[in-house]
Design a protein around this motif. Structure first.
Motif, PDB file in Angstrom:
ATOM      1  N   LYS A  59       2.170  -5.957   5.243  1.00 32.06           N
ATOM      2  CA  LYS A  59       1.680  -6.877   4.541  1.00 32.06           C
ATOM      3  C   LYS A  59       2.759  -6.792   3.233  1.00 32.06           C
ATOM      4  CE  LYS A  59      -3.510  -5.856   5.606  1.00 32.06           C
ATOM      5  NZ  LYS A  59      -4.593  -5.522   4.453  1.00 32.06           N
ATOM      6  N   CYS A  60       4.075  -6.311   3.416  1.00 27.79           N
ATOM      7  CA  CYS A  60       5.336  -6.248   1.911  1.00 27.79           C
ATOM      8  C   CYS A  60       5.552  -7.542   2.185  1.00 27.79           C
ATOM      9  CB  CYS A  60       5.718  -5.329   2.439  1.00 27.79           C
ATOM     10  SG  CYS A  60       8.041  -5.038   1.776  1.00 27.79           S
ATOM     11  N   GLY A  61       5.586  -8.213   1.621  1.00 27.01           N
ATOM     12  CA  GLY A  61       6.583  -9.427   1.445  1.00 27.01           C
ATOM     13  C   GLY A  61       7.739 -10.123   1.196  1.00 27.01           C
ATOM     14  N   LYS A  62       8.795  -8.631   0.771  1.00 26.26           N
ATOM     15  CA  LYS A  62       9.701  -8.901   0.452  1.00 26.26           C
ATOM     16  C   LYS A  62      10.719  -9.596   1.812  1.00 26.26           C
ATOM     17  CE  LYS A  62       9.112  -5.006  -2.724  1.00 26.26           C
ATOM     18  NZ  LYS A  62       9.555  -3.342  -3.385  1.00 26.26           N
ATOM     19  N   SER A  63      10.894  -8.624   2.873  1.00 27.14           N
ATOM     20  CA  SER A  63      11.896  -9.517   3.580  1.00 27.14           C
ATOM     21  C   SER A  63      11.128 -10.117   4.052  1.00 27.14           C
ATOM     22  CB  SER A  63      11.202  -7.929   5.214  1.00 27.14           C
ATOM     23  OG  SER A  63       9.718  -8.761   5.411  1.00 27.14           O
ATOM     24  N   ALA A  67      -0.258  10.992   5.924  1.00 24.39           N
ATOM     25  CA  ALA A  67      -1.050   9.670   5.667  1.00 24.39           C
ATOM     26  C   ALA A  67      -0.925   9.047   4.729  1.00 24.39           C
ATOM     27  CB  ALA A  67      -2.808   9.706   5.910  1.00 24.39           C
ATOM     28  N   TYR A  68      -0.976  10.075   2.762  1.00 25.66           N
ATOM     29  CA  TYR A  68      -1.169   9.980   1.797  1.00 25.66           C
ATOM     30  C   TYR A  68       0.382   8.921   1.491  1.00 25.66           C
ATOM     31  CZ  TYR A  68      -2.035  10.765  -3.347  1.00 25.66           C
ATOM     32  OH  TYR A  68      -2.607  10.841  -4.673  1.00 25.66           O
ATOM     33  N   ARG A  69       1.371   9.554   1.776  1.00 19.48           N
ATOM     34  CA  ARG A  69       2.435   9.246   1.863  1.00 19.48           C
ATOM     35  C   ARG A  69       2.488   8.276   1.881  1.00 19.48           C
ATOM     36  NH1 ARG A  69       7.695  12.711   1.242  1.00 19.48           N
ATOM     37  NH2 ARG A  69       9.300  11.575   1.094  1.00 19.48           N
ATOM     38  N   LYS A  70       2.271   7.639   3.375  1.00 18.34           N
ATOM     39  CA  LYS A  70       2.754   6.646   4.119  1.00 18.34           C
ATOM     40  C   LYS A  70       1.597   5.718   3.192  1.00 18.34           C
ATOM     41  CE  LYS A  70       3.098   8.782   8.732  1.00 18.34           C
ATOM     42  NZ  LYS A  70       2.623   8.542   9.684  1.00 18.34           N
ATOM     43  N   LEU A 124       3.727   1.959   1.248  1.00 16.84           N
ATOM     44  CA  LEU A 124       3.408   0.982   2.334  1.00 16.84           C
ATOM     45  C   LEU A 124       2.887   0.181   0.686  1.00 16.84           C
ATOM     46  CD1 LEU A 124       1.194   1.948   5.175  1.00 16.84           C
ATOM     47  CD2 LEU A 124       3.193   0.353   5.466  1.00 16.84           C
ATOM     48  N   GLY A 125       3.061   0.806  -0.464  1.00 14.98           N
ATOM     49  CA  GLY A 125       2.716  -0.262  -1.450  1.00 14.98           C
ATOM     50  C   GLY A 125       1.575  -0.047  -1.990  1.00 14.98           C
ATOM     51  N   TYR A 126       0.463   0.331  -0.987  1.00 12.69           N
ATOM     52  CA  TYR A 126      -1.411   0.652  -1.754  1.00 12.69           C
ATOM     53  C   TYR A 126      -1.374   0.737  -3.019  1.00 12.69           C
ATOM     54  CZ  TYR A 126      -2.342  -0.622   3.117  1.00 12.69           C
ATOM     55  OH  TYR A 126      -3.002  -1.711   3.467  1.00 12.69           O
TER      56      TYR A 126
END
Length: 252
Positions: A103-107, A223-226, A230-232
């Motif tokens: 869901k990251c659009g930068k790449s 999971a919190y770190r992930k 992940l940009g949430y």
């Protein structure tokens, strides 16, 4: 050896999962001009030791400094033009852009800019840093990588009020194993084990608050770190032990 076999199986399943997901997303969309490369394919290139490709981290410098794939250079998407001189002179070099997951659009944006400069062999590693990290492939870690994260804990009483109100602006995620989830979980929770959390994160709505929980906090803190990486934008942590001790309902 068993760990190696398990990692291989996970990679096969992840590749299939993402191939189907990306095909579904593509639909009738216009060909973007770049190709998608999966974790197993990138790892094979990485292990080959070849010099005909370049891995490019499109995240911001702070994220790159915290952790990145060995050999990757940092070309932040938002400052692409300032860093374009770092790209190879040969427009035929295979460029592989990555950022923080599907869901990251930068790449994708950086890849499009590389295509506009005339590069002809452009790929996007859509699974990105979170999945590469999740399957425990080599990493370059900065001094802050292991720094503990102080999570925003939601008390069982508040979480119960959220559930009782039928509000739809949050997703409750049980990050324990599927067997543990089946034996009892907080009502309304979905099960995404922490070991594959990044790989399955594409199912979570970024517009909602993500609440992760496990029994005592260890796995849910990972999971919190992930979720953060992940940009949430909104996320909380809960504890199943606190939920049960408060006497609230446990679903089967």
């Amino acid at each position: 050896m068993p760990h190696k076999k398990q990692t291989t199986l996970v990679l096969v399943l992840l590749t299939l999962f993402f191939a189907l997901a990306l095909q579904a997303q593509a639909g009738d969309q216009k060909d973007p001009g770049y190709q998608i490369i999966y974790t197993s394919q990138l790892k094979a290139l990485f292990d080959s030791g070849g010099n005909g490709f370049l891995i490019i981290d499109a995240r911001n410098p702070g994220e790159y400094a915290e952790v990145h794939i060995p050999g990757a250079i940092n070309v932040p998407e938002k400052k692409f033009d300032e860093h374009a001189h770092l790209l190879p002179e040969s427009r035929a070099t295979q460029l592989i852009f990555y950022c923080n997951g599907v869901k990251c659009g930068k790449s994708k944006k950086a890849a499009a800019k590389a295509l506009a400069l005339g590069y002809t062999n452009v790929h996007v590693y859509a699974e990105g840093m979170p999945v590469w990290e999740e399957v425990e492939f080599p990493l370059i870690k900065g001094p802050d990588y292991e720094k503990p994260i102080e999570a925003d804990i939601i008390a069982p009483e508040e979480l119960n009020a959220w559930i009782a109100s039928d509000r739809d602006d949050f997703t409750l995620v049980d990050v324990r194993d599927t067997e543990e989830f089946a034996l009892g979980h907080i009502p309304g929770a979905v099960n995404i084990p922490v070991a594959t959390f990044a790989a399955q994160s594409g199912t979570l709505d970024k517009k909602k608050t993500i609440v992760v929980y496990c029994n005592g906090g260890g796995r849910s803190n990972k999971a919190y770190r992930k979720v953060m990486n992940l940009g949430y934008k909104k996320y909380r942590q809960a504890l199943f032990s606190d939920w049960k001790n408060a006497g609230f309902e446990v679903a089967l």
